[in-house]
Write a protein that holds these residues in place. Structure first.
Motif, PDB file in Angstrom:
ATOM      1  N   HIS A 189      40.495  46.156  39.697  1.00 24.48           N
ATOM      2  CA  HIS A 189      41.449  46.202  40.796  1.00 24.48           C
ATOM      3  C   HIS A 189      40.854  45.458  41.981  1.00 24.48           C
ATOM      4  O   HIS A 189      39.694  45.043  41.942  1.00 24.48           O
ATOM      5  CB  HIS A 189      41.837  47.639  41.142  1.00 24.48           C
ATOM      6  CG  HIS A 189      40.685  48.570  41.347  1.00 24.48           C
ATOM      7  ND1 HIS A 189      40.193  48.893  42.580  1.00 24.48           N
ATOM      8  CD2 HIS A 189      39.905  49.229  40.453  1.00 24.48           C
ATOM      9  CE1 HIS A 189      39.181  49.731  42.451  1.00 24.48           C
ATOM     10  NE2 HIS A 189      38.978  49.946  41.173  1.00 24.48           N
ATOM     11  N   ALA A 190      41.646  45.272  42.990  1.00 23.67           N
ATOM     12  CA  ALA A 190      41.195  44.514  44.157  1.00 23.67           C
ATOM     13  C   ALA A 190      40.132  45.298  44.920  1.00 23.67           C
ATOM     14  O   ALA A 190      40.264  46.504  45.136  1.00 23.67           O
ATOM     15  CB  ALA A 190      42.365  44.204  45.080  1.00 23.67           C
ATOM     16  N   ALA A 191      39.083  44.600  45.320  1.00 22.89           N
ATOM     17  CA  ALA A 191      38.069  45.222  46.173  1.00 22.89           C
ATOM     18  C   ALA A 191      38.746  45.582  47.488  1.00 22.89           C
ATOM     19  O   ALA A 191      39.674  44.918  47.927  1.00 22.89           O
ATOM     20  CB  ALA A 191      36.920  44.256  46.414  1.00 22.89           C
ATOM     21  N   GLY A 192      38.314  46.646  48.095  1.00 24.30           N
ATOM     22  CA  GLY A 192      38.902  47.071  49.354  1.00 24.30           C
ATOM     23  C   GLY A 192      40.098  47.980  49.181  1.00 24.30           C
ATOM     24  O   GLY A 192      40.631  48.499  50.151  1.00 24.30           O
ATOM     25  N   THR A 193      40.539  48.180  47.942  1.00 25.65           N
ATOM     26  CA  THR A 193      41.604  49.143  47.681  1.00 25.65           C
ATOM     27  C   THR A 193      40.972  50.350  47.012  1.00 25.65           C
ATOM     28  O   THR A 193      39.971  50.225  46.303  1.00 25.65           O
ATOM     29  CB  THR A 193      42.712  48.576  46.768  1.00 25.65           C
ATOM     30  OG1 THR A 193      42.136  48.242  45.499  1.00 25.65           O
ATOM     31  CG2 THR A 193      43.367  47.351  47.375  1.00 25.65           C
ATOM     32  N   GLY A 228      32.468  40.736  44.693  1.00 25.90           N
ATOM     33  CA  GLY A 228      33.315  39.841  45.481  1.00 25.90           C
ATOM     34  C   GLY A 228      34.662  40.483  45.762  1.00 25.90           C
ATOM     35  O   GLY A 228      34.723  41.576  46.316  1.00 25.90           O
ATOM     36  N   ASP A 229      35.748  39.843  45.328  1.00 26.18           N
ATOM     37  CA  ASP A 229      37.083  40.402  45.582  1.00 26.18           C
ATOM     38  C   ASP A 229      37.582  41.282  44.441  1.00 26.18           C
ATOM     39  O   ASP A 229      38.719  41.741  44.448  1.00 26.18           O
ATOM     40  CB  ASP A 229      38.090  39.284  45.866  1.00 26.18           C
ATOM     41  CG  ASP A 229      38.295  38.343  44.688  1.00 26.18           C
ATOM     42  OD1 ASP A 229      37.548  38.443  43.695  1.00 26.18           O
ATOM     43  OD2 ASP A 229      39.210  37.506  44.767  1.00 26.18           O
ATOM     44  N   THR A 230      36.713  41.552  43.460  1.00 22.51           N
ATOM     45  CA  THR A 230      37.071  42.373  42.304  1.00 22.51           C
ATOM     46  C   THR A 230      36.282  43.670  42.318  1.00 22.51           C
ATOM     47  O   THR A 230      35.069  43.669  42.487  1.00 22.51           O
ATOM     48  CB  THR A 230      36.770  41.619  40.990  1.00 22.51           C
ATOM     49  OG1 THR A 230      37.525  40.416  40.959  1.00 22.51           O
ATOM     50  CG2 THR A 230      37.111  42.457  39.777  1.00 22.51           C
ATOM     51  N   ALA A 231      36.988  44.768  42.116  1.00 17.12           N
ATOM     52  CA  ALA A 231      36.352  46.066  41.947  1.00 17.12           C
ATOM     53  C   ALA A 231      36.557  46.502  40.502  1.00 17.12           C
ATOM     54  O   ALA A 231      37.580  46.190  39.878  1.00 17.12           O
ATOM     55  CB  ALA A 231      36.952  47.094  42.890  1.00 17.12           C
ATOM     56  N   VAL A 232      35.577  47.208  39.959  1.00 17.19           N
ATOM     57  CA  VAL A 232      35.638  47.696  38.588  1.00 17.19           C
ATOM     58  C   VAL A 232      35.332  49.186  38.600  1.00 17.19           C
ATOM     59  O   VAL A 232      34.331  49.621  39.182  1.00 17.19           O
ATOM     60  CB  VAL A 232      34.617  46.963  37.678  1.00 17.19           C
ATOM     61  CG1 VAL A 232      34.604  47.570  36.287  1.00 17.19           C
ATOM     62  CG2 VAL A 232      34.911  45.475  37.625  1.00 17.19           C
TER      63      VAL A 232
END
Length: 187
Positions: A151-155, A174-178
């Motif tokens: 999902h999007a990083a920061g969410t 980076g801009d990806t969250a796992v």
């Protein structure tokens, strides 16, 4: 360029769908995901919102028994089929050209079970489908199964509240969250 990072097919290039409707998981993020997962040897894998199929193909390269790819985009389906053929893993793969809801309903009706679920929905879509997605997945994942959700990083990481989570790891690249969740026994 997207490539298989490790295992039997490590280094092989993968075809990605043209255009901007797909966002392939980067090599770096896939490498991190499989480092967190450890061995996937012999597992049945569900690659939902498969895009190019890079996540499921990585699992097959690392010894997964079988991967089911679910995708509805004709361009992405063409890329998945080309990648499966190029790697010679057609006997260990199944490609479902369906919407995620229809695919999960069919898999539940068939009594399918997956020990590894790789979930990479469009970032903008995830907040509105997260609860339904988890409810629909629940009958397909036994105790000990692993879920990987991009999902999007920061969410915020989705709650996964309707699943019996034994452990949970959250990482940002980076801009990806796992989020990696291992399931325990149902209460």
């Amino acid at each position: 360029m997207i490539r298989v990072v490790g295992g039997e097919h490590g280094g092989r290039l993968l075809r990605t769908p043209p255009g901007s409707e797909s966002r392939p998981t980067s090599n770096r993020v896939r490498e991190a995901i499989f480092a967190m997962l450890g061995s996937v040897e012999g597992l049945e894998v569900l690659d939902l919102f498969a895009g190019s199929g890079a996540l499921g193909l990585e699992a097959l390269s690392r010894g997964a028994a079988h991967a089911t790819f679910v995708e509805r985009s004709p361009r992405a389906l063409a890329a998945i089929r080309a990648n499966v053929a190029a790697l010679g893993v057609g006997d260990r793969s199944r490609v479902l050209a369906r919407d995620w809801r229809a695919a999960l309903a069919a898999e539940r009706a068939a009594g399918s079970s997956y020990r590894l679920c790789l979930l990479d929905p469009p970032y903008r879509l995830l907040p509105s489908i997260a609860d339904q997605l988890v409810r629909d997945l629940a009958p397909l994942v036994p105790a000990g199964a692993m879920l990987v959700l991009e999902h999007a990083a920061g969410t915020p990481s989705p709650e996964l509240a309707s699943l019996p989570i034994a452990s949970r790891v959250h990482r940002v690249y980076g801009d990806t969250a796992v989020t990696l969740a291992r399931l325990g026994a149902a209460p």
